[in-house]
Design an enzyme around this catalytic site. Structure first.
Site, PDB file in Angstrom:
ATOM      1  N   ARG A  87       0.822  -1.204   0.000  1.00  0.00           N
ATOM      2  CA  ARG A  87       0.000   0.000   0.000  1.00  0.00           C
ATOM      3  C   ARG A  87       0.857   1.255   0.000  1.00  0.00           C
ATOM      4  O   ARG A  87       0.518   2.250  -0.617  1.00  0.00           O
ATOM      5  CB  ARG A  87      -0.901  -0.027   1.229  1.00  0.00           C
ATOM      6  N   TYR A  88       1.939   1.207   0.736  1.00  0.00           N
ATOM      7  CA  TYR A  88       2.833   2.355   0.851  1.00  0.00           C
ATOM      8  C   TYR A  88       4.033   2.155  -0.078  1.00  0.00           C
ATOM      9  O   TYR A  88       4.381   1.023  -0.401  1.00  0.00           O
ATOM     10  CB  TYR A  88       3.341   2.465   2.286  1.00  0.00           C
ATOM     11  N   ARG A  91       7.286  -0.058   1.693  1.00  0.00           N
ATOM     12  CA  ARG A  91       7.129  -1.184   2.618  1.00  0.00           C
ATOM     13  C   ARG A  91       5.875  -1.979   2.293  1.00  0.00           C
ATOM     14  O   ARG A  91       4.949  -1.469   1.670  1.00  0.00           O
ATOM     15  CB  ARG A  91       7.083  -0.698   4.066  1.00  0.00           C
ATOM     16  N   CYS A 100      -3.464 -18.317  15.106  1.00  0.00           N
ATOM     17  CA  CYS A 100      -2.991 -17.517  16.227  1.00  0.00           C
ATOM     18  C   CYS A 100      -3.112 -18.368  17.482  1.00  0.00           C
ATOM     19  O   CYS A 100      -3.800 -19.377  17.496  1.00  0.00           O
ATOM     20  CB  CYS A 100      -3.843 -16.274  16.387  1.00  0.00           C
ATOM     21  N   CYS A 104      -8.682 -13.472  18.642  1.00  0.00           N
ATOM     22  CA  CYS A 104      -9.251 -12.269  19.231  1.00  0.00           C
ATOM     23  C   CYS A 104     -10.590 -12.022  18.562  1.00  0.00           C
ATOM     24  O   CYS A 104     -10.684 -12.006  17.330  1.00  0.00           O
ATOM     25  CB  CYS A 104      -8.336 -11.079  18.999  1.00  0.00           C
ATOM     26  N   CYS A 107     -10.721  -9.242  15.838  1.00  0.00           N
ATOM     27  CA  CYS A 107      -9.667  -9.255  14.816  1.00  0.00           C
ATOM     28  C   CYS A 107     -10.083  -8.617  13.489  1.00  0.00           C
ATOM     29  O   CYS A 107     -11.159  -8.888  12.960  1.00  0.00           O
ATOM     30  CB  CYS A 107      -9.241 -10.695  14.550  1.00  0.00           C
ATOM     31  N   ARG A 109      -8.747  -9.292  10.705  1.00  0.00           N
ATOM     32  CA  ARG A 109      -8.744 -10.325   9.654  1.00  0.00           C
ATOM     33  C   ARG A 109      -9.642 -11.493  10.045  1.00  0.00           C
ATOM     34  O   ARG A 109      -9.366 -12.652   9.752  1.00  0.00           O
ATOM     35  CB  ARG A 109      -7.301 -10.776   9.378  1.00  0.00           C
ATOM     36  N   ASP A 271     -11.061  -1.076  13.392  1.00  0.00           N
ATOM     37  CA  ASP A 271     -11.453  -1.110  11.983  1.00  0.00           C
ATOM     38  C   ASP A 271     -12.923  -1.516  11.899  1.00  0.00           C
ATOM     39  O   ASP A 271     -13.429  -2.206  12.786  1.00  0.00           O
ATOM     40  CB  ASP A 271     -10.589  -2.130  11.225  1.00  0.00           C
ATOM     41  N   ASP A 308      -6.981   3.382  10.609  1.00  0.00           N
ATOM     42  CA  ASP A 308      -6.572   2.739   9.369  1.00  0.00           C
ATOM     43  C   ASP A 308      -7.762   2.946   8.425  1.00  0.00           C
ATOM     44  O   ASP A 308      -8.840   2.403   8.650  1.00  0.00           O
ATOM     45  CB  ASP A 308      -6.271   1.245   9.600  1.00  0.00           C
ATOM     46  N   LYS A 315      -2.813   4.357   7.246  1.00  0.00           N
ATOM     47  CA  LYS A 315      -3.031   4.833   8.618  1.00  0.00           C
ATOM     48  C   LYS A 315      -2.914   6.359   8.674  1.00  0.00           C
ATOM     49  O   LYS A 315      -1.961   6.928   8.167  1.00  0.00           O
ATOM     50  CB  LYS A 315      -1.992   4.211   9.541  1.00  0.00           C
TER      51      LYS A 315
HETATM   52  C1  LIG Z   1       0.331  -0.816   8.876  1.00  0.00           C
HETATM   53  C2  LIG Z   1       0.800  -1.156   7.560  1.00  0.00           C
HETATM   54  C3  LIG Z   1       2.134  -0.942   7.202  1.00  0.00           C
HETATM   55  C4  LIG Z   1       3.149  -0.359   8.148  1.00  0.00           C
HETATM   56  O1  LIG Z   1       2.876   0.960   8.460  1.00  0.00           O
HETATM   57  P1  LIG Z   1       3.895   1.799   9.345  1.00  0.00           P
HETATM   58  O2  LIG Z   1       3.187   3.095   9.554  1.00  0.00           O
HETATM   59  O3  LIG Z   1       5.162   1.914   8.576  1.00  0.00           O
HETATM   60  O4  LIG Z   1       4.102   1.037  10.615  1.00  0.00           O
HETATM   61  C5  LIG Z   1       2.514  -1.273   5.927  1.00  0.00           C
HETATM   62  N1  LIG Z   1       1.645  -1.776   5.034  1.00  0.00           N
HETATM   63  C6  LIG Z   1       0.354  -1.981   5.343  1.00  0.00           C
HETATM   64  C7  LIG Z   1      -0.551  -2.528   4.313  1.00  0.00           C
HETATM   65  C8  LIG Z   1      -0.109  -1.681   6.622  1.00  0.00           C
HETATM   66  O5  LIG Z   1      -1.389  -1.898   6.933  1.00  0.00           O
HETATM   67  S1  SF4 Z   2      -5.698  -9.735  16.280  1.00  0.00           S
HETATM   68 FE1  SF4 Z   2      -6.223 -11.333  14.756  1.00  0.00          FE
HETATM   69  S2  SF4 Z   2      -4.286 -11.842  13.782  1.00  0.00           S
HETATM   70 FE2  SF4 Z   2      -3.787 -10.760  15.687  1.00  0.00          FE
HETATM   71  S3  SF4 Z   2      -3.507 -12.376  17.231  1.00  0.00           S
HETATM   72 FE3  SF4 Z   2      -5.638 -11.717  17.348  1.00  0.00          FE
HETATM   73  S4  SF4 Z   2      -6.741 -13.127  16.017  1.00  0.00           S
HETATM   74 FE4  SF4 Z   2      -4.591 -13.271  15.477  1.00  0.00          FE
END
Ligand SMILES: *Cc1c(COP(=O)(O)O)cnc(C)c1O
Ligand code: SF4
Length: 346
Positions: A87-88, A91, A100, A104, A107, A109, A271, A308, A315
């Site tokens: 996305r960025y 990175r 996991c 959670c 979560c 995801r 989220d 986010d 973010k």
């Molecule tokens: C959170 C995230 C990152 C890392 O973001 P930082 O602000 O550098 O910690 C990179 N890619 C994605 C898709 C993310 O959700």
């Molecule tokens: S937040 Fe989601 S991915 Fe992270 S430890 Fe909990 S269940 Fe696993």
């Protein structure tokens, strides 16, 4: 090892003198047919009573399936190469695991954690690695999941070895809840392995604590072992109704984290994930938490409060309004005690 059915949960809770009613039992059964439950003995041992901050993070609630609010993938992570979100500019996120130590309930995801059919495959990860190799602008790779530290030592080591072959990578981050939810998994063997790969590229670990009661002798020991392996630790928390949504809780949590060598990094507004709406509170509570930290305790205990962006905008930080820039270039500023000051150059 893992508690995944309501029958076993019921037995384990009985040992702690906590009893599930028939209705609660049925509700949990209904929810787990859609979203899996997984709790381990250690995390369960942190529960003191029904509905406490630990309980609310790991025990399914009927709201997970009765509310239609939110989306399965609100951050639009599934938009291209499987297991990778780029996305960025410099990175990317590499999703290497789908399991996991505890699922959670909040979560992000939720759409896929615990779904064996959606597990990252060796081939899928190879393809994602190839993408990273072909994109020289990527200098920072974040391993996430699921939980990368739940992979076998060998699988994790192989991923690290493969990543280290890509010359433009300067840093690797591992996002994991293991030090919090299953600290015994931070074994000497794991730490010895990580220590071999902790430099060039450098390795960081971002963990995920949500409440002060999660900081125990065992989680402290796990963090200390990782630090002894030469790894810097950060923490990400989500503001969760029924778990931690107050400045006092975060003051205690973040102080305790610093005392065990973990730097609070991000504080997230939840989220908008389907099945988690009951955890979300208003954004102003997050601002209040940051206001309650800044000035009142170590600056190192103040994380970045972020949303986010729904739809995948990344973010975005939200900051209490401390400053007003005047037309003449001077700045009116308010300190943590709400006292007014001015900064001007002439
Ligand atoms: C959170 C995230 C990152 C890392 O973001 P930082 O602000 O550098 O910690 C990179 N890619 C994605 C898709 C993310 O959700
Ligand atoms: S937040 Fe989601 S991915 Fe992270 S430890 Fe909990 S269940 Fe696993």
């Amino acid at each position: 090892m893992f508690i995944t059915t309501v029958q076993i949960l019921k037995e384990k809770l009985k040992e702690k003198n906590i009893f599930l009613s028939d209705e609660e039992t049925l509700d949990i059964e209904k929810v787990t047919s859609k979203y899996p439950m997984r709790i381990n003995e250690y995390y369960l041992s942190l529960i003191k009573e029904k509905g406490d901050s630990i309980w609310n993070q790991c025990i399914p609630k009927i709201e997970e399936i009765t509310s239609e609010f939110g989306k399965e993938d609100p951050l639009n992570e599934e938009n291209g190469i499987p297991f990778l979100t780029h996305r960025y500019p410099d990175r990317c996120l590499l999703l290497v695991s789908n399991s996991c130590a505890m699922y959670c309930r909040f979560c992000t995801r939720k759409r896929k954690v615990g779904e064996i059919t959606k597990n990252p495959t060796r081939n899928g990860i190879k393809k994602a690695l190839k993408y990273i190799e072909e994109h020289q602008e990527i200098r920072d790779v974040i391993l996430s999941g699921g939980d990368p530290l739940l992979l076998s030592l060998e699988t994790l080591e192989n991923i690290l070895i493969d990543l280290r072959k890509i010359k433009h990578i300067e840093m690797i981050r591992i996002g994991t809840r293991i030090p919090c939810t299953m600290p015994e998994r931070v074994t000497t063997k794991l730490c010895e392995m990580l220590k071999k790969y902790n430099k060039n590229p450098i390795l960081y670990i971002n963990t995920h604590f949500e409440h002060p009661t999660e900081i125990t002798a065992k989680s402290k020991e796990a963090c200390e072992k990782l630090i002894d392996a030469g790894i810097s630790l950060g923490n990400q928390s989500v503001i969760l109704k029924g778990v931690n949504s107050s400045p006092e809780i975060f003051k205690e949590l973040n102080r305790k984290l610093l005392s065990i060598g973990v730097k609070p990094y991000y504080l997230y507004q939840p989220d908008l994930v389907k099945g988690t709406a009951h955890f979300s509170g208003p954004v102003k509570e997050g601002i209040k938490i940051i206001k309650g930290l800044r000035g009142f305790t170590s600056g190192m205990a103040v994380p970045h409060f972020v949303i986010d962006t729904p739809g995948g905008g990344g973010k975005i930080p939200l900051i209490p309004k401390y400053a007003t820039i005047q037309k003449d270039g001077s700045v009116k500023i308010k300190n943590y005690e709400e006292k007014n000051f001015e900064y001007r150059l002439n």
